[in-house]
Design a protein around this motif. Structure first.
Motif, PDB file in Angstrom:
ATOM      1  N   ALA A 245       7.229  -6.600 -15.806  1.00 43.75           N
ATOM      2  CA  ALA A 245       7.506  -5.438 -14.952  1.00 43.75           C
ATOM      3  C   ALA A 245       6.258  -4.738 -14.428  1.00 43.75           C
ATOM      4  O   ALA A 245       6.212  -3.518 -14.335  1.00 43.75           O
ATOM      5  CB  ALA A 245       8.369  -4.443 -15.726  1.00 43.75           C
ATOM      6  N   TYR A 246       5.250  -5.496 -14.062  1.00 45.51           N
ATOM      7  CA  TYR A 246       4.000  -4.891 -13.604  1.00 45.51           C
ATOM      8  C   TYR A 246       4.001  -4.750 -12.082  1.00 45.51           C
ATOM      9  O   TYR A 246       4.090  -5.740 -11.355  1.00 45.51           O
ATOM     10  CB  TYR A 246       2.809  -5.745 -14.022  1.00 45.51           C
ATOM     11  CG  TYR A 246       2.611  -5.818 -15.522  1.00 45.51           C
ATOM     12  CD1 TYR A 246       1.764  -4.932 -16.171  1.00 45.51           C
ATOM     13  CD2 TYR A 246       3.285  -6.771 -16.286  1.00 45.51           C
ATOM     14  CE1 TYR A 246       1.584  -4.997 -17.547  1.00 45.51           C
ATOM     15  CE2 TYR A 246       3.111  -6.840 -17.661  1.00 45.51           C
ATOM     16  CZ  TYR A 246       2.261  -5.951 -18.286  1.00 45.51           C
ATOM     17  OH  TYR A 246       2.088  -6.013 -19.642  1.00 45.51           O
ATOM     18  N   GLY A 247       3.884  -3.513 -11.605  1.00 49.26           N
ATOM     19  CA  GLY A 247       3.848  -3.246 -10.173  1.00 49.26           C
ATOM     20  C   GLY A 247       2.570  -2.523  -9.777  1.00 49.26           C
ATOM     21  O   GLY A 247       1.971  -1.802 -10.585  1.00 49.26           O
ATOM     22  N   THR A 248       2.152  -2.710  -8.521  1.00 45.46           N
ATOM     23  CA  THR A 248       0.886  -2.155  -8.028  1.00 45.46           C
ATOM     24  C   THR A 248       1.049  -1.691  -6.590  1.00 45.46           C
ATOM     25  O   THR A 248       1.735  -2.345  -5.800  1.00 45.46           O
ATOM     26  CB  THR A 248      -0.225  -3.227  -8.061  1.00 45.46           C
ATOM     27  OG1 THR A 248      -0.376  -3.716  -9.393  1.00 45.46           O
ATOM     28  CG2 THR A 248      -1.557  -2.668  -7.571  1.00 45.46           C
ATOM     29  N   ILE A 249       0.411  -0.574  -6.258  1.00 43.06           N
ATOM     30  CA  ILE A 249       0.213  -0.217  -4.858  1.00 43.06           C
ATOM     31  C   ILE A 249      -1.253   0.144  -4.658  1.00 43.06           C
ATOM     32  O   ILE A 249      -1.936   0.568  -5.593  1.00 43.06           O
ATOM     33  CB  ILE A 249       1.102   0.957  -4.387  1.00 43.06           C
ATOM     34  CG1 ILE A 249       0.837   2.219  -5.206  1.00 43.06           C
ATOM     35  CG2 ILE A 249       2.561   0.579  -4.388  1.00 43.06           C
ATOM     36  CD1 ILE A 249       1.504   3.463  -4.632  1.00 43.06           C
ATOM     37  N   ILE A 250      -1.722  -0.047  -3.440  1.00 44.96           N
ATOM     38  CA  ILE A 250      -3.074   0.351  -3.049  1.00 44.96           C
ATOM     39  C   ILE A 250      -2.935   1.337  -1.902  1.00 44.96           C
ATOM     40  O   ILE A 250      -2.258   1.059  -0.907  1.00 44.96           O
ATOM     41  CB  ILE A 250      -3.923  -0.868  -2.662  1.00 44.96           C
ATOM     42  CG1 ILE A 250      -4.120  -1.771  -3.891  1.00 44.96           C
ATOM     43  CG2 ILE A 250      -5.271  -0.436  -2.087  1.00 44.96           C
ATOM     44  CD1 ILE A 250      -4.855  -3.063  -3.611  1.00 44.96           C
ATOM     45  N   VAL A 251      -3.552   2.505  -2.064  1.00 49.18           N
ATOM     46  CA  VAL A 251      -3.316   3.648  -1.186  1.00 49.18           C
ATOM     47  C   VAL A 251      -4.638   4.139  -0.606  1.00 49.18           C
ATOM     48  O   VAL A 251      -5.661   4.167  -1.300  1.00 49.18           O
ATOM     49  CB  VAL A 251      -2.638   4.792  -1.982  1.00 49.18           C
ATOM     50  CG1 VAL A 251      -2.441   6.026  -1.117  1.00 49.18           C
ATOM     51  CG2 VAL A 251      -1.312   4.328  -2.557  1.00 49.18           C
ATOM     52  N   SER A 252      -4.612   4.541   0.660  1.00 49.04           N
ATOM     53  CA  SER A 252      -5.772   5.181   1.265  1.00 49.04           C
ATOM     54  C   SER A 252      -6.017   6.524   0.590  1.00 49.04           C
ATOM     55  O   SER A 252      -5.109   7.357   0.487  1.00 49.04           O
ATOM     56  CB  SER A 252      -5.549   5.395   2.763  1.00 49.04           C
ATOM     57  OG  SER A 252      -6.532   6.271   3.291  1.00 49.04           O
ATOM     58  N   HIS A 253      -7.235   6.736   0.135  1.00 46.37           N
ATOM     59  CA  HIS A 253      -7.557   7.984  -0.555  1.00 46.37           C
ATOM     60  C   HIS A 253      -7.502   9.178   0.393  1.00 46.37           C
ATOM     61  O   HIS A 253      -7.221  10.299  -0.028  1.00 46.37           O
ATOM     62  CB  HIS A 253      -8.956   7.881  -1.177  1.00 46.37           C
ATOM     63  CG  HIS A 253      -9.383   9.108  -1.910  1.00 46.37           C
ATOM     64  ND1 HIS A 253      -8.831   9.488  -3.112  1.00 46.37           N
ATOM     65  CD2 HIS A 253     -10.298  10.063  -1.612  1.00 46.37           C
ATOM     66  CE1 HIS A 253      -9.395  10.607  -3.525  1.00 46.37           C
ATOM     67  NE2 HIS A 253     -10.287  10.973  -2.634  1.00 46.37           N
TER      68      HIS A 253
END
Length: 220
Positions: A47-55
């Protein structure tokens, strides 16, 4: 399982301000669980999820989950990877499609925050530091997953980061144990028959895996 304490793993930073950044505010943007459910269904075993977001803009640039590329057109490719590497690969493809050079892509990581619903393994934590992300925010700890019988490498991200201070560029800010009340349950049912299943799912024996797995009730 014999009791083991993972060094430097239990460092709850809820409510703490680090370098002027409030994890309470950052946690409002944590959509890693949603990325997981979008790509892997409501009750994935891993159940590992990731997002990458603009700071700067809070835009979600890319998403990833274990065993998924994050790209719906490539669901049968690059499957055996961890969620953060999945998301990093997707971001790299996004940047390349914008005709960014390798130097520009490397610089871009320093303006991005990576959110994980659980702490990275040592290899993925190393990748996060090599990339030079501005922030690394996670929920569930390695200690928690060890305690509930997951197989883990018991080296914390903190200890990995301590060995990367000589790397050039931005020193990634790490914010720990954010929203664990939401993330811990996603990793607590797999090896405990009595633990409630996420999202009202039900447990069934998996014909392919040969052990208990979680099933979306809508699929029954």
């Amino acid at each position: 399982m014999a009791h083991l304490v993972v060094p430097n793993d239990d460092q709850n930073m809820t409510g703490v301000v680090v370098n002027g950044i409030s994890p309470h505010i950052l946690a409002d943007h944590n959509q890693a669980n949603e990325a997981l459910f979008e790509q892997s269904g409501p009750c994935p075993f891993v159940a590992y999820g990731t997002i990458i977001v603009s700071h700067t803009t809070d835009e979600v640039v890319c998403r990833g989950a274990n065993f998924r590329t994050g790209d719906p057109t490539q669901t049968d490719r690059l499957t055996s990877i961890h969620g953060e590497i999945s998301a990093i690969n997707v971001c790299t493809a996004v940047f390349a499609a914008r005709d960014m050079t390798a130097t520009q892509i490397f610089a871009a990581w320093g303006e991005l925050s990576i959110y994980k619903n659980a702490k990275s393994c040592p290899m993925c934590a190393s990748a996060i530091r090599w990339a030079g992300f501005k922030e690394y925010i996670y929920g569930t700890t390695i200690q928690h997953n060890y305690n509930v019988s997951w197989g883990v490498i018991t080296i914390s991200s903190y200890d990995v980061f301590q060995q990367t201070r000589q790397l050039p560029g931005y020193q990634t800010v790490m914010l720990r144990q954010i929203l664990t009340n939401e993330t811990d349950p996603l990793f607590s049912w797999q090896y405990d028959d009595s633990y409630p299943y996420p999202n009202e799912c039900v447990k069934r024996i998996s014909a392919t895996r040969g052990y208990l797995s979680c099933v979306d009730p809508a699929m029954l």
